[in-house]
Design an enzyme around this catalytic site. Structure first.
Site, PDB file in Angstrom:
ATOM      1  N   ASP A  41      -0.889  -4.417 -33.185  1.00 45.70           N
ATOM      2  CA  ASP A  41      -1.753  -3.397 -33.774  1.00 45.70           C
ATOM      3  C   ASP A  41      -0.934  -2.240 -34.332  1.00 45.70           C
ATOM      4  OD1 ASP A  41      -4.283  -1.885 -34.256  1.00 45.70           O
ATOM      5  OD2 ASP A  41      -3.367  -0.569 -32.755  1.00 45.70           O
ATOM      6  N   ARG A  51      -1.330  -1.022 -42.809  1.00 44.98           N
ATOM      7  CA  ARG A  51      -2.611  -0.741 -43.469  1.00 44.98           C
ATOM      8  C   ARG A  51      -2.620   0.664 -44.055  1.00 44.98           C
ATOM      9  NH1 ARG A  51      -6.220  -1.189 -38.663  1.00 44.98           N
ATOM     10  NH2 ARG A  51      -7.782  -0.317 -40.051  1.00 44.98           N
ATOM     11  N   SER A  69      -8.758  -3.253 -34.165  1.00 47.42           N
ATOM     12  CA  SER A  69      -7.641  -2.378 -33.789  1.00 47.42           C
ATOM     13  C   SER A  69      -8.003  -1.545 -32.554  1.00 47.42           C
ATOM     14  CB  SER A  69      -7.305  -1.465 -34.979  1.00 47.42           C
ATOM     15  OG  SER A  69      -6.482  -0.394 -34.603  1.00 47.42           O
ATOM     16  N   LYS A  93      -6.767  -2.198 -28.208  1.00 47.82           N
ATOM     17  CA  LYS A  93      -6.131  -1.210 -27.335  1.00 47.82           C
ATOM     18  C   LYS A  93      -6.947  -0.994 -26.064  1.00 47.82           C
ATOM     19  CE  LYS A  93      -5.613   1.416 -31.041  1.00 47.82           C
ATOM     20  NZ  LYS A  93      -5.062   1.743 -32.343  1.00 47.82           N
TER      21      LYS A  93
END
Ligand code: URA
Ligand code: CA
Length: 432
Positions: A161, A168, A183, A187
């Protein structure tokens, strides 16, 4: 498998299999698939989107790209709360002791903040002696015994990520619901809790500027969580203006204490109850959200939540006297009022800009290396919908420098006074 074929498949609107997604994320994490191919894929995802199954697979592939936290030694259902980010968001400081007071384990791993104010750890460190550098065993023991502890972030969580988010950021592919939801959820899932409550913010100070987008993101994250076996719920809340009155580290600790006493700002209290009741329900301590809310109100009324906050501070080396004597928290040298220039009603308090003003005072970090000043920040004296008379203070600046013209100007530019305005809706809905 060849990456180019998978890019073409997605470009043409196809659905990637679990194996294909794992191949991409493993290859990318190891550096075997180059940035340019992954950026092409991200752009294809941006335009062609992903199914719920693909999103869940992408999330889990990113979870498995690095370390995961194992909280299995902690008894009970671990519920984590996550906010998509706001200004003056004091909810975590309130919710952690509030929920722990109901015997729900709060095993919080937290980082330092970047931006408007510090993160939860920075805020807690404004309490003299409080520290989060504890051993894992002690952390587990504290949560089992006292239901609450906070530890600094360790381990290499979701490296895929980190890499993908950075890519990105420079390829115009941040704003994809599929990529944002996976994303964030990767986490949260790597952090090991059993259930997750999400606070998805909307408005000027938020990542999602419209309620519609915030709802879509909330639905996407809730379905990822539920699809991978982590019960997930969400609240969509307003971030057009800062939450509560305080923006700044020790100022927010004081605000959290007030709220735990039942004397906090109304909006902060309402949001804490909305999020807290989902946490209590997901922890299976109540049979309905209504019952959960009653339980939360009860531990505020009877002082157990406040007592839990003291216990938490004491356990981690802090001085619990700050709860009864908040003046023992770091205090800024100068208190400077910002008087209204006209009569009227406050119509706008642009959250992110006001957050930036607090950062200029030193309340937040502009870069990871910046030092923060725990004493400084802003106290809003008016919120949207409040009447104000010319000369009355809109904001009190808590500063450690004498000249605050820059901050004052920024505040004037971002608080608009008009003939009439109404307080904004705080909670736009919940997703369960
Ligand atoms: N926050 C995240 O963690 N990831 C995103 O993709 C966007 C916001
Ligand atoms: Ca606040």
């Amino acid at each position: 498998m060849r990456m180019v074929d998978l890019i073409e498949k997605k470009r043409d609107g196809g659905e990637l299999t679990t194996e294909e997604i794992n191949f991409i994320i493993e290859g990318y994490t190891k550096g075997e698939i180059p940035d340019y191919q992954v950026s092409a894929l991200a752009m294809a995802i941006f335009f062609k989107d992903m199914t719920q199954r693909e999103r869940a697979d992408l999330t889990m592939a990113m979870v498995h790209s690095g370390d995961t936290i194992d909280l299995s030694e902690i008894e009970g259902i671990k519920v984590d709360k996550h906010s998509t980010g706001g200004v003056g968001d004091t909810t975590t400081l309130v919710l952690a002791p509030l929920v722990a007071a109901l015997d729900i384990p709060v095993a919080k791993m937290s980082g330092r903040g970047l931006g408007h104010t510090g993160g939860t750890i920075d805020k807690l460190e404004s309490i003299e002696g409080f520290h989060v550098e504890i051993e894992r065993e002690q952390f587990v023991e504290l949560v089992n015994k006292h239901k609450i502890a906070v530890i600094g972030q360790t381990g290499n969580l979701t490296p895929a990520d980190k890499k993908l988010y950075a890519l990105r950021d420079v390829t115009g592919t941040v704003d994809s619901i599929s990529l944002i939801s996976s994303s964030i959820m990767s986490k949260k899932i790597a952090a090991g809790s059993d259930a997750i409550v999400l606070d998805v913010k909307t408005g000027a100070g938020a990542f999602m500027k419209t309620v519609e987008d915030a709802k879509e993101l909330a639905h996407a994250m809730v379905s990822i969580g539920n699809n991978v076996g982590r019960k997930t719920m969400a609240v969509i809340s307003d971030m057009s203006q800062p939450l509560g009155f305080a923006i700044g580290n020790s100022l927010e600790v004081k605000e959290a204490i007030d709220t735990l006493k039942g004397q906090g700002p109304k909006d902060l209290e309402e949001l804490c109850l909305a999020l807290g009741r989902q946490m209590v329900y997901l922890a299976k301590k109540a049979d309905s959200l209504e019952e959960a809310e009653e339980m939360l109100k009860e531990v505020i009324r009877n002082g157990k939540a406040l007592e839990k906050f003291k216990e938490f501070i004491r356990n981690q080396g802090g001085n619990p006297d700050v709860v009864d004597h908040p003046e023992k928290l770091p205090q800024a040298k100068y208190l400077i009022e910002v008087p209204a220039k006209e009569d009227g009603v406050v119509a706008e308090i642009v959250a992110d800009e006001i957050g930036t003003a607090a950062m200029w005072l030193g309340a937040g970090r502009a870069t990871k290396e910046s030092e923060i000043d725990l004493a400084v920040g802003l106290m809003l004296n008016k919120k949207i919908g409040d009447r104000v008379k010319k000369g009355e203070s809109l904001v009190t600046i808590h500063a450690n420098r004498e000249n605050v013209d820059d901050v004052m100007n920024k505040i004037y530019e971002n608080i608009r006074i008009s003939d009439h305005a109404e307080a904004p809706v705080l909670i736009y809905g919940t997703v369960t």
